[in-house]
Motif scaffolding. Sequence first.
Motif, PDB file in Angstrom:
ATOM      1  N   LYS A  46       0.820  -1.214   0.000  1.00  0.00           N
ATOM      2  CA  LYS A  46       0.000   0.000   0.000  1.00  0.00           C
ATOM      3  C   LYS A  46       0.855   1.265   0.000  1.00  0.00           C
ATOM      4  CE  LYS A  46      -2.230  -0.823   3.808  1.00  0.00           C
ATOM      5  NZ  LYS A  46      -1.406  -1.996   4.206  1.00  0.00           N
ATOM      6  N   THR A  47       1.790   1.349   0.940  1.00  0.00           N
ATOM      7  CA  THR A  47       2.596   2.573   1.048  1.00  0.00           C
ATOM      8  C   THR A  47       3.460   2.766  -0.189  1.00  0.00           C
ATOM      9  OG1 THR A  47       2.622   2.460   3.465  1.00  0.00           O
ATOM     10  CG2 THR A  47       4.325   3.785   2.419  1.00  0.00           C
ATOM     11  N   THR A  48       4.032   1.683  -0.724  1.00  0.00           N
ATOM     12  CA  THR A  48       4.823   1.796  -1.951  1.00  0.00           C
ATOM     13  C   THR A  48       3.970   2.327  -3.093  1.00  0.00           C
ATOM     14  OG1 THR A  48       6.297  -0.004  -1.291  1.00  0.00           O
ATOM     15  CG2 THR A  48       6.218   0.517  -3.632  1.00  0.00           C
ATOM     16  N   THR A  49       2.730   1.844  -3.189  1.00  0.00           N
ATOM     17  CA  THR A  49       1.828   2.330  -4.236  1.00  0.00           C
ATOM     18  C   THR A  49       1.553   3.813  -4.069  1.00  0.00           C
ATOM     19  OG1 THR A  49       0.770   0.156  -4.431  1.00  0.00           O
ATOM     20  CG2 THR A  49      -0.447   2.047  -5.282  1.00  0.00           C
ATOM     21  N   LEU A  50       1.235   4.241  -2.846  1.00  0.00           N
ATOM     22  CA  LEU A  50       0.959   5.655  -2.607  1.00  0.00           C
ATOM     23  C   LEU A  50       2.179   6.519  -2.927  1.00  0.00           C
ATOM     24  CD1 LEU A  50      -1.110   5.565   0.719  1.00  0.00           C
ATOM     25  CD2 LEU A  50      -1.941   5.629  -1.639  1.00  0.00           C
ATOM     26  N   ARG A  51       3.354   6.023  -2.592  1.00  0.00           N
ATOM     27  CA  ARG A  51       4.571   6.783  -2.878  1.00  0.00           C
ATOM     28  C   ARG A  51       4.821   6.884  -4.381  1.00  0.00           C
ATOM     29  NH1 ARG A  51       7.923   7.889   1.373  1.00  0.00           N
ATOM     30  NH2 ARG A  51       9.792   7.800   0.075  1.00  0.00           N
ATOM     31  N   MET A  52       4.427   5.867  -5.139  1.00  0.00           N
ATOM     32  CA  MET A  52       4.551   5.965  -6.601  1.00  0.00           C
ATOM     33  C   MET A  52       3.538   6.957  -7.164  1.00  0.00           C
ATOM     34  SD  MET A  52       5.566   2.175  -8.075  1.00  0.00           S
ATOM     35  CE  MET A  52       4.372   1.189  -7.154  1.00  0.00           C
ATOM     36  N   VAL A  53       2.323   6.975  -6.626  1.00  0.00           N
ATOM     37  CA  VAL A  53       1.320   7.949  -7.063  1.00  0.00           C
ATOM     38  C   VAL A  53       1.838   9.370  -6.863  1.00  0.00           C
ATOM     39  CG1 VAL A  53      -0.979   8.883  -6.606  1.00  0.00           C
ATOM     40  CG2 VAL A  53      -0.633   6.403  -6.654  1.00  0.00           C
ATOM     41  N   LEU A  54       2.571   9.580  -5.765  1.00  0.00           N
ATOM     42  CA  LEU A  54       3.067  10.913  -5.421  1.00  0.00           C
ATOM     43  C   LEU A  54       4.450  11.220  -5.975  1.00  0.00           C
ATOM     44  CD1 LEU A  54       1.814  10.901  -1.729  1.00  0.00           C
ATOM     45  CD2 LEU A  54       0.911  12.300  -3.604  1.00  0.00           C
ATOM     46  N   GLY A  55       4.975  10.340  -6.822  1.00  0.00           N
ATOM     47  CA  GLY A  55       6.262  10.599  -7.452  1.00  0.00           C
ATOM     48  C   GLY A  55       7.460  10.443  -6.544  1.00  0.00           C
ATOM     49  N   LEU A  56       7.280   9.806  -5.387  1.00  0.00           N
ATOM     50  CA  LEU A  56       8.381   9.615  -4.441  1.00  0.00           C
ATOM     51  C   LEU A  56       9.164   8.343  -4.721  1.00  0.00           C
ATOM     52  CD1 LEU A  56       6.447  10.606  -1.198  1.00  0.00           C
ATOM     53  CD2 LEU A  56       8.069  12.015  -2.487  1.00  0.00           C
ATOM     54  N   VAL A  57       8.551   7.423  -5.438  1.00  0.00           N
ATOM     55  CA  VAL A  57       9.199   6.182  -5.860  1.00  0.00           C
ATOM     56  C   VAL A  57       8.930   6.029  -7.351  1.00  0.00           C
ATOM     57  CG1 VAL A  57       9.169   3.651  -5.696  1.00  0.00           C
ATOM     58  CG2 VAL A  57       9.038   5.038  -3.619  1.00  0.00           C
ATOM     59  N   ARG A  58       9.964   5.690  -8.112  1.00  0.00           N
ATOM     60  CA  ARG A  58       9.796   5.513  -9.559  1.00  0.00           C
ATOM     61  C   ARG A  58       9.355   4.084  -9.851  1.00  0.00           C
ATOM     62  NH1 ARG A  58      12.083   8.187 -13.896  1.00  0.00           N
ATOM     63  NH2 ARG A  58      13.513   9.283 -12.491  1.00  0.00           N
ATOM     64  N   PRO A  59       8.231   3.896 -10.533  1.00  0.00           N
ATOM     65  CA  PRO A  59       7.785   2.531 -10.840  1.00  0.00           C
ATOM     66  C   PRO A  59       8.672   1.868 -11.888  1.00  0.00           C
ATOM     67  CG  PRO A  59       6.363   4.144 -11.904  1.00  0.00           C
ATOM     68  CD  PRO A  59       7.296   4.923 -11.028  1.00  0.00           C
ATOM     69  N   ASP A  60       8.744   0.557 -11.817  1.00  0.00           N
ATOM     70  CA  ASP A  60       9.429  -0.193 -12.877  1.00  0.00           C
ATOM     71  C   ASP A  60       8.568  -0.220 -14.136  1.00  0.00           C
ATOM     72  OD1 ASP A  60      11.506  -0.778 -11.099  1.00  0.00           O
ATOM     73  OD2 ASP A  60      10.529  -2.613 -10.408  1.00  0.00           O
ATOM     74  N   GLN A  61       7.271  -0.294 -13.926  1.00  0.00           N
ATOM     75  CA  GLN A  61       6.310  -0.272 -15.032  1.00  0.00           C
ATOM     76  C   GLN A  61       5.050   0.442 -14.568  1.00  0.00           C
ATOM     77  OE1 GLN A  61       5.454  -4.175 -16.645  1.00  0.00           O
ATOM     78  NE2 GLN A  61       7.581  -4.836 -16.441  1.00  0.00           N
ATOM     79  N   GLY A  62       4.252   0.875 -15.555  1.00  0.00           N
ATOM     80  CA  GLY A  62       2.974   1.493 -15.246  1.00  0.00           C
ATOM     81  C   GLY A  62       3.094   2.975 -14.942  1.00  0.00           C
ATOM     82  N   ARG A  63       1.941   3.568 -14.651  1.00  0.00           N
ATOM     83  CA  ARG A  63       1.913   5.002 -14.359  1.00  0.00           C
ATOM     84  C   ARG A  63       0.718   5.315 -13.476  1.00  0.00           C
ATOM     85  NH1 ARG A  63      -0.747   8.456 -18.415  1.00  0.00           N
ATOM     86  NH2 ARG A  63       1.133   9.747 -18.455  1.00  0.00           N
ATOM     87  N   ALA A  64       0.810   6.454 -12.812  1.00  0.00           N
ATOM     88  CA  ALA A  64      -0.293   6.945 -11.992  1.00  0.00           C
ATOM     89  C   ALA A  64      -0.474   8.424 -12.313  1.00  0.00           C
ATOM     90  CB  ALA A  64       0.000   6.756 -10.512  1.00  0.00           C
TER      91      ALA A  64
END
Length: 242
Positions: A46-64
């Motif tokens: 959950k937290t990793t997902t939220l951090r990707m939504v907020l641009g704090l973690v770069r996803p390997d694939q996909g976008r938010a």
Amino acid sequence: MREPIGRIEVSGLTKHFGGVAAVDDVSFVVEPGSVTGFLGPNGAGKTTTLRMVLGLVRPDQGRATIGGTLYTDLATPIELVGAALESTGFHPGRTGLDHLRIYTAAAALPRSRASEVLELVDLSHASNRKVGGYSLGMRQRLALATALLGDPAVLILDEPANGLDPEGIVWLRRFLRDYAAGGRSVLVSSHVLTEMQQLVDRVVILHRGHVVQQATLADLTQTHGNLESAFFDLTASQEPLS
């Protein structure tokens, strides 16, 4: 067709850490005018997902995207998105008011906004107290006040009720529902299923990095009886990852 300004769209988000898929092909949508509960056991991603939504973690694939735009591409993100992922990181020697005034100055917001959001979260009485003397519940309110500074169309909150007393939990529930009723989007991650039952309109359940269900609360409760039963039925039925 232009997307609604407060619409959050997560599409195929994937993130690995050390060869382990913390988040695997996660997709969901949060619509304006709703409170969406983002639920899952510890370590579900959950937290990793939220951090990707907020641009704090770069996803390997996909976008938010938020309103069709990546968070990192927003011209004035504080005016569109307010986020509180933790109630730490405050300087213990600063007052709550000073903490917020630093943010208003950095974002070129009116200085008066700091006092306004303290009143919104019912923390005006402690505005001139040092944050080091705040209780956990007071720090949660200060984190929410910080998220509200730009009067955003989207709120993203991680365990916002943690540390609040029963009165504070009821206050938060009413505040978030009223906020969404004004046409804004609220995405809340929490472990408190009984409270989520009374707060959310829609639910996204994450388990072992995968979305195992996204539905309206009404549909889930019709099938499972209540949110707690739905949560345990859906997370218990998933096979362990190999």
